[in-house]
Design an enzyme around this catalytic site. Structure first.
Site, PDB file in Angstrom:
ATOM      1  CD  GLU A   1      42.357  37.949  44.371  1.00 34.25           C
ATOM      2  OE1 GLU A   1      42.535  37.437  45.499  1.00 34.25           O
ATOM      3  OE2 GLU A   1      43.229  37.963  43.486  1.00 34.25           O
TER       4      GLU A   1
ATOM      5  CD  GLU B   1      46.558  39.411  46.767  1.00 35.54           C
ATOM      6  OE1 GLU B   1      47.347  38.595  47.282  1.00 35.54           O
ATOM      7  OE2 GLU B   1      45.331  39.276  46.845  1.00 35.54           O
TER       8      GLU B   1
HETATM    9  O1  IFM Z   1      44.306  32.635  46.048  1.00 39.11           O
HETATM   10  C1  IFM Z   1      44.756  33.888  46.397  1.00 39.11           C
HETATM   11  C2  IFM Z   1      44.962  34.745  45.174  1.00 39.11           C
HETATM   12  O2  IFM Z   1      45.869  34.166  44.289  1.00 39.11           O
HETATM   13  C3  IFM Z   1      45.494  36.111  45.554  1.00 39.11           C
HETATM   14  N1  IFM Z   1      44.671  36.697  46.576  1.00 39.11           N
HETATM   15  C4  IFM Z   1      44.332  35.917  47.729  1.00 39.11           C
HETATM   16  C5  IFM Z   1      43.752  34.585  47.298  1.00 39.11           C
HETATM   17  C6  IFM Z   1      43.382  33.748  48.532  1.00 39.11           C
HETATM   18  O3  IFM Z   1      44.506  33.522  49.308  1.00 39.11           O
END
Ligand code: IFM
Length: 453
Positions: free
Chosen positions: A356, A165
């Site tokens: 994710e 990210e």
């Molecule tokens: O916890 C975060 C993660 O570190 C990166 N993606 C989003 C998740 C939730 O906010």
């Protein structure tokens, strides 16, 4: 409804270093920017920090056993760079490296495939002091770090990712000021994005030696929809949608796959000759187009946007009448299908992973060893269905990682937001799989068939 996943689909769970490890300065590690930031008064909700987190640094063997119980194929985790290079450059701290070697050994011993993320936001503080992502040199330091890690774990870790990210590093760290280095200046965004993408590409080049071919990038995508269909507002809202999409979704995808920066965003930020973009645009995007083997997408929610003069990039998000998570994010499963189809088309069909997906909710307490987290179970079910719909529409989706294995340190929200499939009691560190963990284990065991109506 039918739910189909290919027989070689990868099922996994994900975490990141600063969010779970604890012991940030142990065994010769240097401070990371996150360690330092979290200890500055007022930065993190309730004054929380990652000094203990989930104590994974000491409990990793138990956590690997937990992962094994879920029956997943893979575990996505990240390295704390400052454990390996305390100063962000130069000499390797063997004791720091050893921790990750032991973790990888433990995973492999259980037949769990390690998916290693090289950088998930925790930059050595020494590099931040030297300018961090505003300094071009950080990209070269990242290439050195990549070479160290790939060399040390060669043959053991097959699947690598450069950055997690990068948009969040850019936006939260340099525009919104909620993450380190805590800056608030939109004009810095293009330079930071450029250096992050340079780092990504340099990392891929460092990795490629010996014909290696399993490296990707992970982006967060929040699909944007125009708020209004009526003729009077539609054109304005549509333009707002394109600006928002350019800033959040295309900024880290288009340079890599198409060699271009989002035009409408450049226009919205002062044009190609303006202060924000001039220097970045004077350089070729060719080096950023380094081919990668897969793209990971982190999907949580969508945004419905409309034009509002004076709003961020003259846009604003319109709250929808759907359920929202404890993060305030709308629950919108079709957005995952749309995201996967959009990425499939925009990248020319590259293998995709959902790296994710998950949700924070205010969970009920653990009662007699059980925690019934119905909202998270519903979230999982509907989003897995949405992923399957994308496969049915021809998307080359290779795997799905649930965020997150454990309740953990949710950055500026500290421990107040719980994303885990496994509950962690902060006082005792006791791990209790939630009912969503049981559901996910069943999904994995049946390759998604249990989701069918
Ligand atoms: O916890 C975060 C993660 O570190 C990166 N993606 C989003 C998740 C939730 O906010």
């Amino acid at each position: 409804m039918s739910t189909r996943f290919p027989s070689d689909f990868t099922w996994g769970v994900a975490t990141s270093a600063y969010q779970i490890e604890g012991s940030p300065l142990a065994d010769g590690a240097g401070p990371s920017n996150w360690h330092r930031f979290a200890h500055e008064p007022g930065r993190i909700l309730n004054g929380d920090h990652g000094d203990l987190a989930c104590d994974h640094y000491h409990r990793f063997k138990d956590d690997v056993a937990l992962i094994k119980r879920l029956g997943v194929d893979a575990y996505r985790f990240s390295f704390n760079w400052a454990r390996i290079q305390p100063e962000g450059r130069g000499k390797v701290n063997a004791r720091g490296l050893d921790f990750y070697k032991r973790l990888v050994d433990a995973l492999l011993a259980q037949g769990i495939q390690p998916f290693a993320t090289l950088h998930h936001w925790d930059l050595p503080a020494a590099l931040e002091d030297a300018g961090g992502w505003l300094n071009r040199d950080t990209a070269l330091r990242f290439a050195d770090f990549t070479e160290i890690m790939v060399g040390a774990l060669d043959g053991q870790v097959q699947d690598w990712c450069t950055l997690n990210e990068p948009w969040v590093i850019m936006h939260e760290g340099h525009v919104a000021g909620a993450h380190p280095p805590g800056l608030r200046n939109l004009a810095l965004a293009p330079t930071v994005a450029h250096n992050l993408l340079r780092a990504h590409a340099e990392g891929v080049r460092a990795y490629r030696a010996n014909g290696r071919h399993r490296i990707g990038l992970v982006v967060n995508i929040e699909p944007k929809y125009a708020a209004s269909d009526d003729a009077r507002n539609h054109a304005m809202d549509h333009a707002a949608r394109i600006r928002a999409e350019g800033y959040m979704n295309r900024l880290f995808v288009d340079p890599v796959f198409r060699g271009e920066w989002p035009e409408e965003l450049i226009e919205a930020m002062g044009g190609p000759e303006g202060e924000a973009w001039r220097e970045v645009l004077s350089e070729s995007t060719a080096p950023l187009r380094e081919p990668i083997d897969w793209l990971g997408v982190n999907y949580y929610s969508r945004a419905v946007v409309r034009h509002r003069a004076g709003g961020f990039l003259d846009t604003e998000t319109v709250r929808q009448p759907n359920p929202h998570t404890a993060m305030g994010w709308e629950v919108y499963p079709p957005g995952l299908t749309d995201t996967l189809v959009w990425l499939h088309e925009r990248t020319g069909g590259i293998p995709l992973y959902v790296t994710e997906n998950g949700a924070a909710f205010d969970d009920p307490p653990v009662v007699e060893g059980r925690l019934h987290d119905q909202p998270r179970m519903d979230y999982l079910r509907t989003h897995l269905q949405a992923a399957s719909n994308a496969i049915e529409r021809g998307v080359n989706l290779r795997g799905y990682f649930a965020w997150s294995l454990l309740d953990n340190f949710e950055w500026s929200f500290g421990y107040s937001r719980r994303f885990g499939l496994v509950h962690v009691d902060p006082a005792t560190q006791t791990r209790t799989p939630k009912d969503s963990a049981r559901l996910f284990a069943e999904v994995v065991a049946t390759n998604g068939e249990c989701l069918e109506d």
